[in-house]
Design an enzyme around this catalytic site. Structure first.
Site, PDB file in Angstrom:
ATOM      1  N   GLU A  17       9.021  15.833  15.738  1.00  0.00           N
ATOM      2  CA  GLU A  17       9.511  15.728  14.433  1.00  0.00           C
ATOM      3  C   GLU A  17       8.767  16.541  13.573  1.00  0.00           C
ATOM      4  OE1 GLU A  17       8.354  12.322  11.988  1.00  0.00           O
ATOM      5  OE2 GLU A  17      10.387  11.922  11.608  1.00  0.00           O
ATOM      6  N   THR A  42      -0.044   6.890  13.117  1.00  0.00           N
ATOM      7  CA  THR A  42      -0.411   5.965  12.217  1.00  0.00           C
ATOM      8  C   THR A  42      -0.049   4.368  12.864  1.00  0.00           C
ATOM      9  OG1 THR A  42      -0.602   7.282  10.140  1.00  0.00           O
ATOM     10  CG2 THR A  42      -0.694   4.794   9.808  1.00  0.00           C
ATOM     11  N   ALA A  43       1.143   4.458  13.349  1.00  0.00           N
ATOM     12  CA  ALA A  43       1.682   2.899  13.848  1.00  0.00           C
ATOM     13  C   ALA A  43       0.595   2.681  14.921  1.00  0.00           C
ATOM     14  CB  ALA A  43       3.056   3.299  14.328  1.00  0.00           C
ATOM     15  N   LYS A  77       0.857  -1.255  -0.096  1.00  0.00           N
ATOM     16  CA  LYS A  77      -0.078   0.020  -0.064  1.00  0.00           C
ATOM     17  C   LYS A  77       0.897   1.181   0.047  1.00  0.00           C
ATOM     18  CE  LYS A  77      -2.035   3.089   2.012  1.00  0.00           C
ATOM     19  NZ  LYS A  77      -1.800   4.252   1.342  1.00  0.00           N
ATOM     20  N   GLY A  90       6.283   4.854   8.582  1.00  0.00           N
ATOM     21  CA  GLY A  90       5.695   6.152   8.519  1.00  0.00           C
ATOM     22  C   GLY A  90       5.514   6.859   9.896  1.00  0.00           C
ATOM     23  N   SER A  91       4.442   7.504  10.326  1.00  0.00           N
ATOM     24  CA  SER A  91       4.373   8.165  11.487  1.00  0.00           C
ATOM     25  C   SER A  91       3.795   7.272  12.749  1.00  0.00           C
ATOM     26  CB  SER A  91       3.576   9.562  11.187  1.00  0.00           C
ATOM     27  OG  SER A  91       2.202   8.847  10.952  1.00  0.00           O
ATOM     28  N   CYS A 109      13.577  10.644   7.541  1.00  0.00           N
ATOM     29  CA  CYS A 109      13.314  10.138   9.020  1.00  0.00           C
ATOM     30  C   CYS A 109      14.545  10.279   9.921  1.00  0.00           C
ATOM     31  CB  CYS A 109      12.645   8.663   9.277  1.00  0.00           C
ATOM     32  SG  CYS A 109      13.824   7.678   8.228  1.00  0.00           S
ATOM     33  N   GLU A 114       8.667   1.038  11.424  1.00  0.00           N
ATOM     34  CA  GLU A 114      10.034   2.127  11.302  1.00  0.00           C
ATOM     35  C   GLU A 114       9.086   3.741  11.208  1.00  0.00           C
ATOM     36  OE1 GLU A 114      11.757   0.749   7.665  1.00  0.00           O
ATOM     37  OE2 GLU A 114      12.820  -0.881   8.538  1.00  0.00           O
TER      38      GLU A 114
HETATM   39  P1  NAD Z   1       1.823   8.404   7.625  1.00  0.00           P
HETATM   40  O1  NAD Z   1       1.818   7.648   8.879  1.00  0.00           O
HETATM   41  O2  NAD Z   1       0.976   9.602   7.304  1.00  0.00           O
HETATM   42  O3  NAD Z   1       1.640   7.405   6.450  1.00  0.00           O
HETATM   43  C1  NAD Z   1       2.460   6.372   6.080  1.00  0.00           C
HETATM   44  C2  NAD Z   1       1.465   5.294   5.245  1.00  0.00           C
HETATM   45  O4  NAD Z   1       0.287   4.806   6.193  1.00  0.00           O
HETATM   46  C3  NAD Z   1       0.799   5.979   4.090  1.00  0.00           C
HETATM   47  O5  NAD Z   1       0.875   5.124   2.857  1.00  0.00           O
HETATM   48  C4  NAD Z   1      -0.591   6.028   4.477  1.00  0.00           C
HETATM   49  O6  NAD Z   1      -1.719   6.021   3.522  1.00  0.00           O
HETATM   50  C5  NAD Z   1      -0.737   4.889   5.457  1.00  0.00           C
HETATM   51  N1  NAD Z   1      -1.796   4.986   6.484  1.00  0.00           N
HETATM   52  C6  NAD Z   1      -2.514   6.215   6.856  1.00  0.00           C
HETATM   53  N2  NAD Z   1      -3.532   5.764   7.828  1.00  0.00           N
HETATM   54  C7  NAD Z   1      -3.357   4.488   7.865  1.00  0.00           C
HETATM   55  C8  NAD Z   1      -3.982   3.520   8.648  1.00  0.00           C
HETATM   56  N3  NAD Z   1      -5.045   3.854   9.613  1.00  0.00           N
HETATM   57  N4  NAD Z   1      -3.680   2.219   8.382  1.00  0.00           N
HETATM   58  C9  NAD Z   1      -2.851   1.733   7.601  1.00  0.00           C
HETATM   59  N5  NAD Z   1      -2.198   2.699   6.942  1.00  0.00           N
HETATM   60  C10 NAD Z   1      -2.531   3.890   7.117  1.00  0.00           C
HETATM   61  O7  NAD Z   1       3.233   8.956   7.285  1.00  0.00           O
HETATM   62  P2  NAD Z   1       3.918  10.013   6.241  1.00  0.00           P
HETATM   63  O8  NAD Z   1       3.357  11.396   6.708  1.00  0.00           O
HETATM   64  O9  NAD Z   1       3.483   9.336   4.813  1.00  0.00           O
HETATM   65  O10 NAD Z   1       5.439   9.720   6.289  1.00  0.00           O
HETATM   66  C11 NAD Z   1       6.344  10.563   7.058  1.00  0.00           C
HETATM   67  C12 NAD Z   1       6.522   9.760   8.535  1.00  0.00           C
HETATM   68  O11 NAD Z   1       7.332   8.629   8.021  1.00  0.00           O
HETATM   69  C13 NAD Z   1       7.510  10.482   9.428  1.00  0.00           C
HETATM   70  O12 NAD Z   1       7.221  10.283  10.731  1.00  0.00           O
HETATM   71  C14 NAD Z   1       8.803   9.774   9.114  1.00  0.00           C
HETATM   72  O13 NAD Z   1       9.961  10.122   9.924  1.00  0.00           O
HETATM   73  C15 NAD Z   1       8.268   8.566   8.737  1.00  0.00           C
HETATM   74  N6  NAD Z   1       9.446   7.707   8.350  1.00  0.00           N
HETATM   75  C16 NAD Z   1      10.202   6.758   8.760  1.00  0.00           C
HETATM   76  C17 NAD Z   1      11.323   6.116   8.034  1.00  0.00           C
HETATM   77  C18 NAD Z   1      12.103   5.078   9.132  1.00  0.00           C
HETATM   78  O14 NAD Z   1      12.736   4.091   8.391  1.00  0.00           O
HETATM   79  N7  NAD Z   1      12.110   5.128  10.409  1.00  0.00           N
HETATM   80  C19 NAD Z   1      11.528   6.214   6.901  1.00  0.00           C
HETATM   81  C20 NAD Z   1      11.033   7.360   6.323  1.00  0.00           C
HETATM   82  C21 NAD Z   1       9.625   8.001   6.846  1.00  0.00           C
END
Ligand code: NAD
Length: 487
Positions: free
Chosen positions: A384, A238-239, A181, A234-235, A289, A256
């Site tokens: 962040e 969301t995690a 996704k 991601g964030s 990140c 991550e």
């Molecule tokens: P986000 O959490 O908003 O979205 C990430 C993904 O999750 C997207 O594909 C989104 O559609 C999906 N998503 C959203 N809601 C969801 C749900 N309820 N269930 C399942 N999936 C869902 O994050 P973002 O704004 O796209 O990315 C930025 C964040 O990612 C920052 O916090 C950054 O630090 C982090 N990040 C971490 C790493 C790492 O390796 N640690 C690498 C890159 C980015």
């Protein structure tokens, strides 16, 4: 080409899902917009829970045959995918830049070659997975890495194809099937990858791509009882939702997440190196990140460091990410720009002093910003931003440096700049971070564990750690006696 095909920077991209080896449309669509100029690139399939379920069903159906395929054959196909990535490298690079605004020169020279390398590395590594048998009271213990089943992989927009393939490659090499996704702000290269994988001979259903909003289809994927692994980048908010959604089935998770990493500059450091590393934190317009966004400098060299930093950062070229000379491109989305600006405004209201930047450049970009006179417990130090905003604080001694560096809820990475090896060892040992860089930044080997501590993540991927996550590890204990003796 079909009636659905989009043309993005001269490249044909199918905006539909890829499920069970077929293109599948949705009743609804969403508009994908380029951060470079705000232009609509096309309408993308807006997935529903039904399509999410169909993708999991396709991954489940394809699993037994793929799991039974020899590791060597799986590795051969993964290398063929890498060949396809290399063949279409220019197309992938320009589509990714058009879609997420990151530098074309980075996509060409660093990111897309790394995408190919992700496939090659994990293909080869899967062939080396071996644990020496050991004995317990004459019984043999044999450890094996069994494929786990369908994996759901959810990725962000800041490095779309690189982060997706860093998960896809080990998952497939392990014998699992995948539902990817991609982020809704950067959906395009995932679709190109589906084409490349099919051309490379990956069987139907082994890799599926579902497009759409996480808020609309995320739960259908992460709460699905047939999903055996979820890997998410991601964030933090969301995690949390994903962890709650996966809880009823106890689906194993790899998370991550974000960071607020420190860059510690000691008085014994090579100051030019320290400045180079600090300015590097503006890469990808700060949407990284791992970015070391909290610069901590020993008091005695803070003034000189700041002087050199301002000179170096002032020479950065901000503009169109397709231009070779550009160092900083646009921010992914106006909403993200608004968020960045909000952080800076609140920091200034709370007493921060703007050393450089502190404003939007235009409706797409934020100026590289350095803020000082920030309190350790303030929002700008603790949260962040995910934009080109750094803070600068000073410390009196090593103890204070460690205390400030370690005082956030994150633990993704830390960077030290020092000329004293013993100090580097001492400080490294005291910091909580998944990765520590000493006198360098961003150098990463796929063999190494990668991930974060505290709110920066759960688990580690990379090398054997990826296979530990994507496999069901099995220990088979065999008695020395009990065989029919046909000898
Ligand atoms: P986000 O959490 O908003 O979205 C990430 C993904 O999750 C997207 O594909 C989104 O559609 C999906 N998503 C959203 N809601 C969801 C749900 N309820 N269930 C399942 N999936 C869902 O994050 P973002 O704004 O796209 O990315 C930025 C964040 O990612 C920052 O916090 C950054 O630090 C982090 N990040 C971490 C790493 C790492 O390796 N640690 C690498 C890159 C980015």
């Amino acid at each position: 080409m079909t009636e659905h095909t989009l043309t993005v920077a001269g490249v044909a991209v199918d905006p539909r899902h890829w499920i069970g080896g077929e293109r599948v449309a949705s009743a609804g669509t969403f508009t994908d917009v380029s951060p470079i100029d705000g232009r609509a690139l096309g309408e993308i399939a807006r997935g529903t829970p039904a399509e999410a379920a169909a993708a999991v069903a396709a991954a489940k159906a394809a699993f037994p045959a793929w799991a039974a395929t020899s590791r060597a054959e799986r590795a051969r196909i993964l290398h063929a995918i890498a060949d396809g990535v290399e063949k279409r490298l220019e197309e992938l690079a320009i589509v990714e830049t058009t879609d997420n605004g990151a530098l074309l020169r980075s996509h060409r020279r660093g990111v897309m070659p790394r995408v190919a390398h992700n496939f090659r590395f994990f293909a080869d590594w899967s062939l080396t997975l071996d644990h020496e048998d050991f004995e317990t009271r004459g019984h043999t213990n044999h450890v094996s890495w069994d494929p786990a089943g369908p994996c759901v992989l959810i990725t962000p927009w800041n490095a779309p194809l690189m982060l997706a393939t860093w998960k896809i490659a080990p998952a497939l090499a392990a014998g699992n099937t995948v539902v990817l996704k991609p982020a809704e702000w950067s959906p395009l290269t995932a679709s190109l990858l589906a084409d490349i994988a099919a051309e490379a001979g990956l069987p139907a259903g082994v890799l599926n791509v579902v497009q759409g909003y996480g808020s609309e289809i995320g739960d259908a994927l992460t709460s699905h009882p047939d999903v055996r692994r979820i890997s998410f980048t991601g964030s933090v908010p969301t995690a949390r939702r994903i962890a709650a959604s996966a809880a009823p089935h106890l689906t194993p998770l790899s998370l991550e997440l974000g960071g607020k990493s420190p860059l510690l500059v000691f008085a014994d450091a090579d100051l030019d190196l320290a400045v180079d590393l600090a300015v590097e934190q503006y890469d990808n317009a700060g949407q990284v990140c791992l970015a070391a966004t909290r610069i901590l400098v020993e008091e005695t060299v803070a003034e000189e460091f700041t002087r050199r930093f301002v000179a170096k950062a002032g020479a950065l070229v901000q503009g169109d990410p397709r231009e070779e000379a550009t160092d900083i491109g646009p921010t992914i989305h106006p909403r993200q720009l608004e968020k960045i600006d909000g952080f800076v405004r609140r920091a200034v209201e709370a007493g921060a002093r703007v050393v450089i930047g502190g404003h939007r450049v235009d409706e797409r970009s934020y100026a590289p910003t350095l803020l000082t006179e920030v309190a350790q417990d303030s929002e700008i130090v603790q949260e962040e931003v995910f934009g080109p905003v750094l803070t600068l604080q000073t410390f009196a001694d090593e103890d204070e440096a460690v205390r400030l560096a370690d005082d956030t809820r994150f633990g993704l990475a830390a960077t030290l700049v020092t000329g004293d090896r013993e100090r580097a060892d001492r400080v490294t040992g005291r910091l909580t971070a998944g990765t520590v860089w000493v006198n360098c930044f961003f150098v990463r080997d796929l063999k190494a564990p990668f991930g974060g501590s505290r709110h920066s993540g759960v688990g580690r991927e990379g090398g054997t750690w990826s296979f530990d996550f994507y496999c069901d590890l099995k220990n088979t204990v065999t008695a020395p006696k009990g065989w029919n003796d046909h000898g």
